[in-house]
Design a protein around this motif. Structure first.
Motif, PDB file in Angstrom:
ATOM      1  N   HIS A  93      16.330   7.825  -4.870  1.00  0.00           N
ATOM      2  CA  HIS A  93      15.441   8.898  -4.440  1.00  0.00           C
ATOM      3  C   HIS A  93      14.153   8.862  -5.256  1.00  0.00           C
ATOM      4  CE1 HIS A  93      16.792  11.038  -8.025  1.00  0.00           C
ATOM      5  NE2 HIS A  93      18.047  10.968  -7.599  1.00  0.00           N
ATOM      6  N   ARG A  94      13.257   9.776  -4.943  1.00  0.00           N
ATOM      7  CA  ARG A  94      11.937   9.794  -5.575  1.00  0.00           C
ATOM      8  C   ARG A  94      12.017   9.905  -7.096  1.00  0.00           C
ATOM      9  NH1 ARG A  94       6.928  13.910  -4.248  1.00  0.00           N
ATOM     10  NH2 ARG A  94       5.367  12.726  -5.397  1.00  0.00           N
ATOM     11  N   GLY A  95      12.922  10.706  -7.594  1.00  0.00           N
ATOM     12  CA  GLY A  95      13.089  10.820  -9.039  1.00  0.00           C
ATOM     13  C   GLY A  95      13.418   9.481  -9.674  1.00  0.00           C
ATOM     14  N   HIS A  96      14.313   8.721  -9.027  1.00  0.00           N
ATOM     15  CA  HIS A  96      14.681   7.401  -9.539  1.00  0.00           C
ATOM     16  C   HIS A  96      13.488   6.453  -9.585  1.00  0.00           C
ATOM     17  CE1 HIS A  96      19.081   8.001  -8.055  1.00  0.00           C
ATOM     18  NE2 HIS A  96      19.031   8.217  -9.358  1.00  0.00           N
ATOM     19  N   VAL A  97      12.791   6.334  -8.440  1.00  0.00           N
ATOM     20  CA  VAL A  97      11.728   5.324  -8.387  1.00  0.00           C
ATOM     21  C   VAL A  97      10.545   5.692  -9.284  1.00  0.00           C
ATOM     22  CG1 VAL A  97      12.422   4.377  -6.152  1.00  0.00           C
ATOM     23  CG2 VAL A  97      10.737   6.235  -6.221  1.00  0.00           C
ATOM     24  N   THR A  98      10.289   6.976  -9.450  1.00  0.00           N
ATOM     25  CA  THR A  98       9.233   7.401 -10.381  1.00  0.00           C
ATOM     26  C   THR A  98       9.630   7.048 -11.804  1.00  0.00           C
ATOM     27  OG1 THR A  98       8.564   9.203  -8.912  1.00  0.00           O
ATOM     28  CG2 THR A  98       7.911   9.385 -11.235  1.00  0.00           C
ATOM     29  N   TYR A  99      10.860   7.381 -12.175  1.00  0.00           N
ATOM     30  CA  TYR A  99      11.383   7.064 -13.504  1.00  0.00           C
ATOM     31  C   TYR A  99      11.343   5.556 -13.766  1.00  0.00           C
ATOM     32  CZ  TYR A  99      15.003   5.817 -16.843  1.00  0.00           C
ATOM     33  OH  TYR A  99      15.686   5.236 -17.869  1.00  0.00           O
TER      34      TYR A  99
ATOM     35  N   GLU B   2       9.840  13.925 -13.785  1.00  0.00           N
ATOM     36  CA  GLU B   2       8.649  14.401 -13.097  1.00  0.00           C
ATOM     37  C   GLU B   2       9.032  15.090 -11.788  1.00  0.00           C
ATOM     38  OE1 GLU B   2       4.622  12.462 -11.262  1.00  0.00           O
ATOM     39  OE2 GLU B   2       5.355  11.716 -13.179  1.00  0.00           O
ATOM     40  N   HIS B   3      10.098  14.611 -11.172  1.00  0.00           N
ATOM     41  CA  HIS B   3      10.592  15.179  -9.916  1.00  0.00           C
ATOM     42  C   HIS B   3      12.050  15.556 -10.124  1.00  0.00           C
ATOM     43  CE1 HIS B   3       6.965  13.739  -7.979  1.00  0.00           C
ATOM     44  NE2 HIS B   3       7.169  12.572  -8.570  1.00  0.00           N
TER      45      HIS B   3
ATOM     46  N   ARG C 110      15.153  15.761  -9.031  1.00  0.00           N
ATOM     47  CA  ARG C 110      16.012  15.273  -7.956  1.00  0.00           C
ATOM     48  C   ARG C 110      17.306  14.778  -8.579  1.00  0.00           C
ATOM     49  NH1 ARG C 110      11.836  16.854  -6.183  1.00  0.00           N
ATOM     50  NH2 ARG C 110      10.616  16.108  -4.425  1.00  0.00           N
TER      51      ARG C 110
END
Length: 168
Positions: free
Chosen positions: A45-51, A152-153, A155
Motif C-alpha cells: 500500500h501507499r505507506g509501504h511504497v513511501t517508506y 507519512e501515511h 496505513r
C-alpha cells in the motif's frame, strides 16, 4: 520479449530475488552504501511504497528481507496471514524500482540476513524505536547507521483487511 514459440521470457525484475544461501555473494555486487530493511509487506500500500522510497534514499542500493509465510504466522497477524505467498510477495517487492535485491528469512527476526549483508544503513518504520530494531547493535558495531522513518501515511495491511472484511 518472446521466443519463436511465442513464450515470454521471465520479467527482468525476477533476477533481484535472492535465495538466503546466495546472499553474501549477491550483496558484494551491490553499490554501497547499502540500506537494509525487512518486513511482511503482505498487501503493498501507499505507506509501504513511501517508506521504501524514503529508505532507499538513505543509500545507493537497498536489500529487503521478507518474513517467510511461517514467520508471518508466528507474528500473530491472523490465521489467514499472509494473504499473499512468499513467492508472490518477493516478486512484487522485486518489481519496485527502489529495491535492488530481495531475500527472505524463516526465523522470527532477520538477524542472520543482517549479519550476512553487513548493511551500511539499517532502517525500520516509525513504529520501531532505534534501540529496539533487531540488528541495530550489529550495524552500529560496524560503523553503520540505524534509522527509524516516521510514517507519512497512516496505513496498515491489518486495517485494510478489516475494512474489506467489514464490506463483505
Amino acid at each position: 520479449m518472446t521466443n519463436d514459440s511465442g513464450v515470454f521470457a521471465p520479467p527482468g525484475f525476477e533476477t533481484k530475488i535472492c535465495a538466503p544461501e546466495d546472499l553474501i555473494q549477491r550483496v558484494t555486487q551491490l553499490q554501497r552504501p547499502l540500506v537494509f530493511t525487512n518486513g511482511v509487506f503482505d498487501i503493498l500500500h501507499r505507506g509501504h511504497v513511501t517508506y521504501l522510497a524514503q529508505a532507499r534514499a538513505l543509500g545507493t542500493s537497498m536489500l529487503v528481507a521478507l518474513n517467510s509465510d511461517a514467520s508471518v504466522r508466528r507474528l500473530g497477524k491472523g490465521e489467514d496471514r499472509p494473504i499473499n505467498t512468499l513467492q508472490d510477495r518477493l516478486a512484487v517487492m522485486a518489481a519496485l524500482e527502489c529495491v535492488s535485491l530481495v531475500t527472505w528469512f524463516e526465523e522470527d527476526t532477520p538477524i542472520e540476513r543482517i549479519r550476512s549483508a553487513r548493511p551500511d544503513v539499517l532502517v525500520k518504520g516509525g513504529d520501531w524505536a532505534v534501540d529496539h530494531i533487531v540488528g541495530a547493535d550489529v550495524v552500529a558495531a560496524c560503523g553503520g547507521k540505524v534509522v527509524s522513518i516516521p510514517f507519512e501515511h497512516q496505513r496498515s495491511t491489518t486495517a485494510l483487511l478489516a475494512k474489506v472484511r467489514d464490506k463483505l
